[in-house]
Scaffold this active site. Structure first.
Site, PDB file in Angstrom:
ATOM      1  N   ASP A  12      26.596 -47.090  32.957  1.00 53.42           N
ATOM      2  CA  ASP A  12      25.986 -45.825  32.554  1.00 53.42           C
ATOM      3  C   ASP A  12      25.104 -45.999  31.314  1.00 53.42           C
ATOM      4  O   ASP A  12      25.335 -46.893  30.505  1.00 53.42           O
ATOM      5  CB  ASP A  12      27.117 -44.820  32.280  1.00 53.42           C
ATOM      6  CG  ASP A  12      26.632 -43.388  32.329  1.00 53.42           C
ATOM      7  OD1 ASP A  12      25.487 -43.151  32.746  1.00 53.42           O
ATOM      8  OD2 ASP A  12      27.415 -42.501  31.939  1.00 53.42           O
ATOM      9  N   HIS A  29      16.530 -48.528  33.924  1.00 50.76           N
ATOM     10  CA  HIS A  29      17.163 -49.142  35.104  1.00 50.76           C
ATOM     11  C   HIS A  29      16.703 -50.601  35.261  1.00 50.76           C
ATOM     12  O   HIS A  29      17.496 -51.466  35.630  1.00 50.76           O
ATOM     13  CB  HIS A  29      16.817 -48.352  36.369  1.00 50.76           C
ATOM     14  CG  HIS A  29      17.353 -46.943  36.343  1.00 50.76           C
ATOM     15  ND1 HIS A  29      18.628 -46.644  35.944  1.00 50.76           N
ATOM     16  CD2 HIS A  29      16.773 -45.755  36.672  1.00 50.76           C
ATOM     17  CE1 HIS A  29      18.823 -45.335  36.021  1.00 50.76           C
ATOM     18  NE2 HIS A  29      17.705 -44.768  36.455  1.00 50.76           N
ATOM     19  N   LEU A 123      32.538 -66.264  42.565  1.00 52.43           N
ATOM     20  CA  LEU A 123      32.585 -64.871  42.122  1.00 52.43           C
ATOM     21  C   LEU A 123      32.302 -63.981  43.327  1.00 52.43           C
ATOM     22  O   LEU A 123      31.403 -64.278  44.120  1.00 52.43           O
ATOM     23  CB  LEU A 123      31.524 -64.642  41.028  1.00 52.43           C
ATOM     24  CG  LEU A 123      31.418 -63.200  40.517  1.00 52.43           C
ATOM     25  CD1 LEU A 123      32.617 -62.833  39.649  1.00 52.43           C
ATOM     26  CD2 LEU A 123      30.133 -62.992  39.712  1.00 52.43           C
TER      27      LEU A 123
END
Ligand code: FPP
Length: 232
Positions: A12, A29, A123
Protein backbone atom coordinates in the site's frame (compact mmCIF):
# COMPACT_ATOMS: atom_id res chain seq x y z
CA UNK A 1 10.57 -18.08 16.18
CA UNK A 2 12.39 -18.70 12.94
CA UNK A 3 12.20 -16.96 9.60
CA UNK A 4 8.63 -17.01 8.30
CA UNK A 5 8.27 -19.58 5.55
CA UNK A 6 5.48 -17.61 3.86
CA UNK A 7 5.06 -13.82 3.82
CA UNK A 8 1.98 -12.16 2.34
CA UNK A 9 2.17 -8.43 1.57
CA UNK A 10 -0.40 -5.69 1.00
CA UNK A 11 1.70 -3.24 -1.00
CA UNK A 12 0.00 0.00 0.00
CA UNK A 13 0.91 3.66 -0.39
CA UNK A 14 2.07 3.99 -4.00
CA UNK A 15 -0.42 6.78 -4.72
CA UNK A 16 0.38 8.83 -1.61
CA UNK A 17 4.11 8.36 -2.18
CA UNK A 18 3.80 9.80 -5.70
CA UNK A 19 1.46 12.63 -4.68
CA UNK A 20 3.93 13.78 -2.03
CA UNK A 21 6.46 14.18 -4.83
CA UNK A 22 4.06 16.06 -7.10
CA UNK A 23 3.88 13.06 -9.44
CA UNK A 24 0.89 11.11 -10.82
CA UNK A 25 -0.28 8.05 -8.87
CA UNK A 26 0.81 5.80 -11.74
CA UNK A 27 4.42 6.86 -11.12
CA UNK A 28 4.02 5.46 -7.62
CA UNK A 29 2.91 2.12 -9.08
CA UNK A 30 5.91 2.08 -11.43
CA UNK A 31 8.26 2.60 -8.50
CA UNK A 32 6.24 0.00 -6.57
CA UNK A 33 6.98 -2.54 -9.30
CA UNK A 34 10.71 -1.88 -8.79
CA UNK A 35 10.23 -2.60 -5.09
CA UNK A 36 8.61 -5.93 -6.05
CA UNK A 37 11.81 -6.99 -7.85
CA UNK A 38 13.97 -5.89 -4.92
CA UNK A 39 11.82 -7.70 -2.37
CA UNK A 40 11.66 -10.95 -4.38
CA UNK A 41 15.45 -11.05 -4.42
CA UNK A 42 15.72 -10.12 -0.72
CA UNK A 43 13.05 -12.63 0.35
CA UNK A 44 14.96 -15.46 -1.32
CA UNK A 45 18.21 -14.29 0.28
CA UNK A 46 16.59 -13.99 3.72
CA UNK A 47 15.30 -17.56 3.59
CA UNK A 48 11.65 -16.90 2.79
CA UNK A 49 10.14 -19.66 0.65
CA UNK A 50 6.73 -18.21 -0.30
CA UNK A 51 5.85 -14.61 -1.08
CA UNK A 52 2.29 -13.58 -1.94
CA UNK A 53 1.67 -10.05 -3.22
CA UNK A 54 -1.63 -8.18 -3.56
CA UNK A 55 -1.25 -6.46 -6.93
CA UNK A 56 -4.84 -5.77 -8.02
CA UNK A 57 -8.01 -6.33 -6.03
CA UNK A 58 -11.55 -6.97 -7.24
CA UNK A 59 -12.31 -3.48 -5.82
CA UNK A 60 -9.50 -1.80 -7.80
CA UNK A 61 -11.64 -1.78 -11.00
CA UNK A 62 -13.43 1.23 -9.55
CA UNK A 63 -10.28 3.36 -9.80
CA UNK A 64 -10.02 5.89 -12.66
CA UNK A 65 -9.84 4.15 -16.02
CA UNK A 66 -6.38 5.55 -16.70
CA UNK A 67 -5.00 4.14 -13.44
CA UNK A 68 -6.54 0.69 -14.08
CA UNK A 69 -5.01 0.64 -17.57
CA UNK A 70 -1.62 1.74 -16.24
CA UNK A 71 -1.68 -0.97 -13.55
CA UNK A 72 -2.61 -3.67 -16.08
CA UNK A 73 0.16 -2.49 -18.40
CA UNK A 74 2.65 -2.54 -15.57
CA UNK A 75 1.63 -6.05 -14.53
CA UNK A 76 1.88 -7.15 -18.17
CA UNK A 77 5.40 -5.82 -18.57
CA UNK A 78 6.39 -7.30 -15.22
CA UNK A 79 5.24 -10.72 -16.46
CA UNK A 80 7.09 -10.13 -19.74
CA UNK A 81 10.36 -9.75 -17.86
CA UNK A 82 9.39 -12.33 -15.33
CA UNK A 83 10.57 -15.35 -17.31
CA UNK A 84 14.14 -14.08 -17.11
CA UNK A 85 13.86 -13.10 -13.41
CA UNK A 86 12.20 -16.42 -12.60
CA UNK A 87 15.08 -18.32 -14.17
CA UNK A 88 17.74 -16.21 -12.44
CA UNK A 89 16.04 -16.51 -9.03
CA UNK A 90 14.74 -20.08 -9.56
CA UNK A 91 11.35 -18.59 -8.77
CA UNK A 92 8.03 -20.30 -9.37
CA UNK A 93 5.37 -17.75 -10.34
CA UNK A 94 1.64 -18.25 -9.83
CA UNK A 95 -1.32 -15.91 -10.12
CA UNK A 96 -4.38 -16.08 -7.86
CA UNK A 97 -7.65 -14.29 -8.48
CA UNK A 98 -10.32 -14.48 -11.14
CA UNK A 99 -8.18 -14.06 -14.24
CA UNK A 100 -11.13 -14.74 -16.59
CA UNK A 101 -11.98 -11.01 -16.37
CA UNK A 102 -8.56 -10.03 -17.75
CA UNK A 103 -7.71 -9.44 -21.43
CA UNK A 104 -7.24 -12.80 -23.24
CA UNK A 105 -3.65 -11.86 -24.12
CA UNK A 106 -2.91 -11.16 -20.48
CA UNK A 107 -4.45 -14.49 -19.47
CA UNK A 108 -2.19 -16.26 -21.99
CA UNK A 109 0.83 -14.44 -20.62
CA UNK A 110 -0.02 -15.54 -17.08
CA UNK A 111 -0.42 -19.17 -18.15
CA UNK A 112 2.90 -19.05 -20.03
CA UNK A 113 4.84 -17.72 -17.03
CA UNK A 114 3.18 -20.23 -14.69
CA UNK A 115 4.02 -23.09 -17.02
CA UNK A 116 7.60 -22.00 -17.71
CA UNK A 117 8.42 -21.54 -14.02
CA UNK A 118 6.55 -24.52 -12.58
CA UNK A 119 9.66 -26.53 -11.72
CA UNK A 120 11.55 -23.76 -9.93
CA UNK A 121 11.62 -24.15 -6.20
CA UNK A 122 13.83 -21.52 -4.57
CA UNK A 123 11.09 -18.92 -4.09
CA UNK A 124 7.38 -19.35 -4.75
CA UNK A 125 5.97 -16.00 -5.85
CA UNK A 126 2.18 -15.68 -5.96
CA UNK A 127 0.68 -12.53 -7.45
CA UNK A 128 -2.94 -11.69 -6.65
CA UNK A 129 -4.61 -10.11 -9.68
CA UNK A 130 -8.34 -9.36 -9.76
CA UNK A 131 -8.30 -11.03 -6.38
CA UNK A 132 -10.80 -10.69 -3.56
CA UNK A 133 -10.98 -13.20 -0.76
CA UNK A 134 -14.78 -13.35 -0.66
CA UNK A 135 -14.88 -13.82 -4.42
CA UNK A 136 -12.27 -16.59 -4.13
CA UNK A 137 -14.37 -18.36 -1.49
CA UNK A 138 -17.58 -18.06 -3.51
CA UNK A 139 -15.82 -19.43 -6.63
CA UNK A 140 -14.39 -22.25 -4.51
CA UNK A 141 -17.80 -23.02 -2.99
CA UNK A 142 -19.39 -23.20 -6.44
CA UNK A 143 -16.79 -25.77 -7.56
CA UNK A 144 -17.31 -27.71 -4.35
CA UNK A 145 -21.11 -27.62 -4.79
CA UNK A 146 -20.73 -28.99 -8.34
CA UNK A 147 -18.56 -31.84 -7.02
CA UNK A 148 -21.20 -32.68 -4.40
CA UNK A 149 -23.95 -32.50 -7.02
CA UNK A 150 -21.94 -34.79 -9.33
CA UNK A 151 -21.39 -37.31 -6.54
CA UNK A 152 -17.60 -36.75 -6.37
CA UNK A 153 -17.77 -35.57 -2.76
CA UNK A 154 -20.17 -36.31 0.10
CA UNK A 155 -21.22 -33.41 2.38
CA UNK A 156 -19.74 -35.27 5.38
CA UNK A 157 -16.37 -35.30 3.61
CA UNK A 158 -16.16 -31.50 3.57
CA UNK A 159 -13.44 -30.48 6.01
CA UNK A 160 -11.25 -27.41 6.42
CA UNK A 161 -8.48 -29.09 4.42
CA UNK A 162 -10.86 -30.18 1.67
CA UNK A 163 -12.32 -26.68 1.40
CA UNK A 164 -8.84 -25.10 1.26
CA UNK A 165 -8.19 -27.31 -1.76
CA UNK A 166 -10.93 -25.45 -3.65
CA UNK A 167 -9.32 -22.06 -3.10
CA UNK A 168 -6.95 -20.37 -5.58
CA UNK A 169 -4.15 -20.96 -3.07
CA UNK A 170 -4.60 -24.77 -3.07
CA UNK A 171 -1.22 -26.39 -2.40
CA UNK A 172 0.35 -23.20 -1.03
CA UNK A 173 0.87 -23.17 2.76
CA UNK A 174 -0.90 -20.46 4.77
CA UNK A 175 1.11 -17.26 5.36
CA UNK A 176 3.04 -17.04 8.64
CA UNK A 177 3.33 -13.28 8.41
CA UNK A 178 1.25 -10.54 6.79
CA UNK A 179 2.92 -7.19 6.11
CA UNK A 180 0.93 -4.10 5.19
CA UNK A 181 2.82 -0.94 4.29
CA UNK A 182 1.84 2.73 4.54
CA UNK A 183 0.08 2.89 7.87
CA UNK A 184 -3.34 1.34 7.19
CA UNK A 185 -4.28 -1.54 9.47
CA UNK A 186 -6.93 -3.60 7.70
CA UNK A 187 -7.13 -6.69 5.52
CA UNK A 188 -8.98 -5.26 2.51
CA UNK A 189 -10.47 -8.61 1.48
CA UNK A 190 -7.04 -10.27 1.27
CA UNK A 191 -6.57 -13.99 2.06
CA UNK A 192 -9.23 -13.98 4.80
CA UNK A 193 -9.27 -17.77 5.11
CA UNK A 194 -5.51 -18.22 4.79
CA UNK A 195 -4.53 -15.53 7.33
CA UNK A 196 -6.52 -17.12 10.19
CA UNK A 197 -3.40 -17.78 12.30
CA UNK A 198 -0.86 -15.39 10.76
CA UNK A 199 1.07 -12.70 12.60
CA UNK A 200 0.48 -9.14 11.36
CA UNK A 201 3.13 -6.46 10.87
CA UNK A 202 2.20 -2.91 9.94
CA UNK A 203 4.69 -0.25 8.92
CA UNK A 204 4.31 3.45 8.09
CA UNK A 205 6.73 3.07 5.15
CA UNK A 206 4.98 3.42 1.80
CA UNK A 207 5.55 0.48 -0.56
CA UNK A 208 7.97 2.31 -2.94
CA UNK A 209 10.27 2.97 0.08
CA UNK A 210 10.05 -0.59 1.42
CA UNK A 211 13.41 -2.32 0.99
CA UNK A 212 15.64 -5.20 2.12
CA UNK A 213 16.21 -3.57 5.51
CA UNK A 214 12.49 -3.08 6.10
CA UNK A 215 11.88 -6.70 5.20
CA UNK A 216 14.58 -7.78 7.63
CA UNK A 217 12.93 -5.62 10.34
CA UNK A 218 9.56 -7.28 9.74
CA UNK A 219 11.15 -10.74 9.86
CA UNK A 220 12.97 -9.79 13.04
CA UNK A 221 9.75 -8.58 14.68
CA UNK A 222 8.08 -11.85 13.69
CA UNK A 223 10.96 -13.92 15.08
CA UNK A 224 10.63 -12.18 18.45
CA UNK A 225 6.96 -12.97 18.82
CA UNK A 226 5.58 -15.92 20.65
CA UNK A 227 3.18 -17.50 18.21
CA UNK A 228 -0.03 -18.98 19.58
CA UNK A 229 -2.71 -20.97 17.82
CA UNK A 230 -5.43 -20.60 20.43
CA UNK A 231 -3.88 -23.00 22.91
CA UNK A 232 -1.88 -21.93 25.96
C1 FPP B 1 -1.90 0.22 -3.37
O1 FPP B 1 -1.40 1.53 -3.34
C2 FPP B 1 -1.28 -0.50 -4.46
C3 FPP B 1 -1.94 -1.03 -5.51
C4 FPP B 1 -3.39 -0.96 -5.67
C5 FPP B 1 -1.22 -1.68 -6.61
C6 FPP B 1 -0.02 -2.48 -6.26
C7 FPP B 1 0.78 -2.64 -7.48
C8 FPP B 1 2.13 -2.53 -7.56
C9 FPP B 1 3.01 -2.39 -6.40
C10 FPP B 1 2.82 -2.51 -8.87
C11 FPP B 1 2.96 -3.74 -9.66
C12 FPP B 1 2.96 -5.05 -8.98
C13 FPP B 1 3.67 -6.13 -9.41
C14 FPP B 1 3.47 -7.47 -8.80
C15 FPP B 1 4.66 -6.04 -10.49
P1 FPP B 1 -2.39 2.75 -3.53
O2 FPP B 1 -2.27 3.24 -4.90
O3 FPP B 1 -3.76 2.37 -3.09
O4 FPP B 1 -1.78 3.81 -2.57
P2 FPP B 1 -2.53 4.94 -1.77
O5 FPP B 1 -3.26 4.25 -0.66
O6 FPP B 1 -1.41 5.79 -1.31
O7 FPP B 1 -3.44 5.64 -2.71
Amino acid sequence: MDTPKHIAIIMDGNGRWAKKRGMPRTYGHTMGAKTVEKICRAAGEQGVKYLTLYAFSTENWSRPDMEVKALMKLLGSYLDNCLETARENQMRVRVIGDITRLEPKFQEQIKAVEEASKDYDRLHLTIAINYGSRDEMVRGMRKLACDVRDGKLAPEEISEDRFAGYLDTAGIPDPDLLIRTSGEQRLSNYLLWQLAYSEFYFTEKPWPDFDEEELAKAIDAYSNRERRYGGV
